[in-house]
Design a protein around this motif. Sequence first.
Motif, PDB file in Angstrom:
ATOM      1  N   PHE A  22     103.167  41.464 -14.636  1.00 12.89           N
ATOM      2  CA  PHE A  22     101.795  41.902 -14.390  1.00 12.89           C
ATOM      3  C   PHE A  22     101.123  40.984 -13.365  1.00 12.89           C
ATOM      4  O   PHE A  22     100.507  41.453 -12.401  1.00 12.89           O
ATOM      5  N   PHE A  23     101.246  39.683 -13.546  1.00 14.61           N
ATOM      6  CA  PHE A  23     100.624  38.749 -12.612  1.00 14.61           C
ATOM      7  C   PHE A  23     101.265  38.808 -11.228  1.00 14.61           C
ATOM      8  O   PHE A  23     100.578  38.711 -10.215  1.00 14.61           O
ATOM      9  N   SER A  25     102.692  41.485  -9.818  1.00 17.12           N
ATOM     10  CA  SER A  25     102.248  42.714  -9.161  1.00 17.12           C
ATOM     11  C   SER A  25     100.791  42.601  -8.738  1.00 17.12           C
ATOM     12  O   SER A  25     100.400  43.111  -7.690  1.00 17.12           O
ATOM     13  N   LEU A  26      99.982  41.913  -9.512  1.00 20.91           N
ATOM     14  CA  LEU A  26      98.584  41.691  -9.142  1.00 20.91           C
ATOM     15  C   LEU A  26      98.494  40.845  -7.871  1.00 20.91           C
ATOM     16  O   LEU A  26      97.713  41.153  -6.962  1.00 20.91           O
ATOM     17  N   CYS A  27      99.305  39.811  -7.760  1.00 16.62           N
ATOM     18  CA  CYS A  27      99.307  38.961  -6.568  1.00 16.62           C
ATOM     19  C   CYS A  27      99.758  39.732  -5.331  1.00 16.62           C
ATOM     20  O   CYS A  27      99.182  39.582  -4.250  1.00 16.62           O
ATOM     21  N   LEU A  30      96.885  41.996  -4.247  1.00 18.91           N
ATOM     22  CA  LEU A  30      95.801  41.250  -3.615  1.00 18.91           C
ATOM     23  C   LEU A  30      96.199  40.780  -2.220  1.00 18.91           C
ATOM     24  O   LEU A  30      95.378  40.759  -1.308  1.00 18.91           O
TER      25      LEU A  30
END
Length: 144
Positions: A22-23, A25-27, A30
């Motif tokens: 999750f982190f 894919s978030l990075c 962004l």
Amino acid sequence: MKKSKDGFTTIEMLIVLIISSFFMSLCIFLYQGTHINDQELEKEFWVNFREYWKQAIENSAYTGWETNIYEKDHDIIFSNKGHHNKLRMPDSMHSQDNLLITVNNDGYVPPQTYEWYSKNTHTRYLLKVQLGGGIYKIYEKYYE
């Protein structure tokens, strides 16, 4: 008798993997948004530059004073007889060393090519002043 628990269970590993993915894919999301924003900021800079340029040509022709265009502290300065207009460059861009464009007192700009670079979008912008009448074109060249 108690069991010794030295490692992770399968469920604990799955939870850690889900949170990590999750982190990550978030990075990635962004980062892509930042790249798009750099392109938009650069396009907006060139739109504003065109307006400042037109104003510099008109001011020089009207007042009879030359206008100098140069970079200082990441701003493009349009200076005409003590009046300064500042145009902020995007952080991803920089101009060629010792940038100085002179608009003569009749609005004439000598033909020349000036360079800007963008480190984030890997673009080299060539501002080519043509025919000396204050008309220019922007050419984009991409590099790796």
